[in-house]
Design a protein around this motif. Sequence first.
Motif, short mmCIF file in Angstrom:
data_model
loop_
_atom_site.label_atom_id
_atom_site.label_comp_id
_atom_site.label_asym_id
_atom_site.label_seq_id
_atom_site.Cartn_x
_atom_site.Cartn_y
_atom_site.Cartn_z
N ASN A 444 47.18 82.76 31.79
CA ASN A 444 46.01 83.52 32.21
C ASN A 444 45.88 83.55 33.72
O ASN A 444 45.55 84.58 34.32
CB ASN A 444 44.75 82.92 31.57
N GLU A 588 40.11 88.27 28.56
CA GLU A 588 40.88 87.03 28.67
C GLU A 588 39.95 85.83 28.79
O GLU A 588 40.19 84.76 28.22
CB GLU A 588 41.82 87.10 29.88
N LYS A 592 39.69 82.69 26.30
CA LYS A 592 39.80 81.29 26.75
C LYS A 592 38.62 80.46 26.27
O LYS A 592 38.79 79.33 25.81
CB LYS A 592 39.87 81.28 28.28
#
Length: 921
Positions: A444, A588, A592
Amino acid sequence: MSTSSGTGAVSYRNGTHRNSLRTQSSASTSAGQKSSVKSKAVLRKSSPAALGGGSAAASKAGNSGDAGVPGRVRVAVRLRPRNGEELIADADFADCVELQPEVKRLKLRKNNWDTDTFEFDEVLTEYASQKRVYEVVAKPVVEGVLDGYNGTIMAYGQTGTGKTYTLGQLGEEDVADRGIMVRAMEDILAEVSLETDSISVSYLQLYMETVQDLLDPANDNIAIVEDPKSGDVSLPGATLVEIRDQHSFLELLQLGEAHRFAANTKLNTESSRSHAILMVNVRRSLKPRDGLSIESNGNSHMTKSLKPPVVRKGKLVVVDLAGSERINKSGSEGHTLEEAKSINLSLSALGKCINALAENSSHVPFRDSKLTRLLRDSFGGTARTSLVITIGPSPRHRGETTSTIMFGQRAMKVENMVKLKEEFDYKSLSKRLEVQLDNLIEENERQQKAFVDEIERITAEAHNQISEAEKRYANALEEEKLRYQNDYMESIKKLEENWSKNQKKLAAERLALGEKNGLDITSNGIRSIAPASEEVSELKKLLQKEAQLKMAAEEEVNRLKFQLAESKKVEVSGNSEIMRLHKMLENETQQKEKLEGDIAALHSQLLQLSLTADETRQNLEKHGSEKTTGALDSYMSQLRLPQIQDPGNAEKPPVARLFEQVGLQKILSLLEAEDADVRIHAVKVVANLAAEEANQQQIVEAGGLTSLLMLLRSTEDETIHRVAAGAIANLAMNETNQELIMDQGGIGLLSSTSANAQDPQTLRMVAGAIANLCGNDKLQTKLRSEGGIAALLGMVRCGHPDVLAQVARGIANFAKCESRASTQGTKRGKSLLIEDGALSWIVQNAKTETSAIRRHIELALCHLAQHEGNAKEMVKEGAIWELVRISRDCSREDIRSLAHRTLTSSPTFLTELRRLRVDIR
């Protein structure tokens, strides 16, 4: 371990082997041995199924095909060859047994005309090889252990009939002589993968009702622990050795045999005087059917499933029982006689348990002997059990042979409920998820960096294109302006030239006309019309040309405006791409956060499992206290206290009832008894009473605290030290008692005890007592001056998590009291903990995986940081980084808030954070 004098010479085994059982009889079998008289033969019937139990699938479920279905104990009989003494003494007598291996029968001859016939699962003649014995007796059990089931292999018989040869022969001189232990380990090592699986071994002996460690002779009083829920039996104090190859296992067996007790008797020159127990724990990891998987579809990520890996645990127990013997035949005297009595009593207790199981009795006396307690899972439990009974051929021992055969017949009626030992490996899953989470975070971060770089690149290109378009537009405008000015100046110049020419021409024409007509052209004002018309026509052409140039300029301006609009469209497209990438970044971030939530849930499950394990351990400790109370009751009944009944196999009376019936003064008086066992039982009862807050004041008033401290001072027994320290730790939970402990020199005695102790449980109790004392504000200086902090820091040498947790708790309590004193203005200067060197240990262990240790250390750091006098030392030791981590990542919100508040309120910390450019907002 010492030996007592007696006529039987007792010695440790030196690794030499017993006389080989492979001696073949040279005498021919007499005709009487094969008598065909069957009129009075009695047939003892039982299932003739083979020991192997059929297929591998059947072996997994105790020979019945499904887990949980009862599996009968399998029994094989093995005949020892005649030895030299028997060949001479019994030359005129026929063997008392006749084997029929093809039909799995054994005939026991009473006399020349009467025999009894018995059936077994396997009948092994004196010519049966060690390999044959292993394959029919032990191999199915070993295969079950590899599949996740518990298994037991046991040898029973008269002394000198070959039990140790069958089970423990090493085969160093001839590999064909290898016994069941060696062959079983060969098969286990061949099947497991040492990269993912593990094998651990313990080797013990039960000697005179005491469990001793053959791998560590100093460990000679190991406790037996039973799980009250599952009934599993364990020996937590035994040495556990990881096995990586066959050579190390053989060395382990040689070491154990060298420490095993043996003696010379009339029946056997090297008779075992103890029961040997080999425990092999096999842990196998199965490949997970489903794991944590990530699927990529465009720019989105999705977690499919989360299942932990499966671990199967199997335990193989190989028991080499000491041989039963009759005293008049063995000639045992003195200490050897006492050993024989102990052996026969334990074997008798085993026989009673098997009889009760065979008859489906409601009560099975497992607690009559430590041997039956150790074999509780093997008979009537969840293990798959194979028993080999060994007999001799001599008619002189017909009675012992008959007893052995009847023991095997009764054992064949016992049924076990075989169960698969399978569980989820949450710890492995957690580590795997943490690795995957780290990889996802790194990926990421890489994508985020690439995204930012791409945005910067697109923005720079858009700015460059806009700048170039504006520059081209300005240049074009300037060029057109100059061109128009030049054209305008040229046009004006041409007009002026034409006008001048026309004027001159007109003047010449007027002059010529005047001369011709004699007229004054000037005065008459005569003008020529034709040249004027031509001039007008020329001017119109110039105007048309100017109009065309203007249209061309407007077209160029429109083209430049179109280019500018296109540039703006490109800029808008770039902004749209930036917004799309921002949305991707948000997705993203949500992914996460979801993964972090899954990890937090998993950590919560692991914490719940840890709490369940702690509760189970506390229940076991409580159960152990009840057993200690029962032992003290038994001792008091020997002192003729009629009001307390002998517990026997009945339920033990509670501590409250013992307290009422015996009285506290009587219990405390036993702390000074000369018998060490009585002192141990008494101090355990006092510790159990001290666990109840209602009893603590009475114990202190009756002098119990003084007696406990005296035990720490006067005795060297580590068991007494451990239990006494635990009782003092319970009493130290009361503030009044804390001052009494300090006034009577308790901290010095606890420090001395910790310096001499080796057992982690003893250190845990001592550390717990000191940790309770650390929480008293009034005792800070005195506790430190008498070595309390030094004792806590000295106990970290143990490395045991329970000990380290108590040490961390004590340091946190001490730091909290110092922080409170600093706030009140009664404490100045640097912390006593820092002066004694505790800060470096605190920083080194701040990131430990054990939650109990980490929580106390984080609290200690926060409390130390609240006093400005400690700030410089904490910056020097690197503690400021741990405080920053705690303020961001700590799972507990109160500790996280305390760390943040501490950092922001300290000038020293703020200066250092600004220097390091660390933002803690």
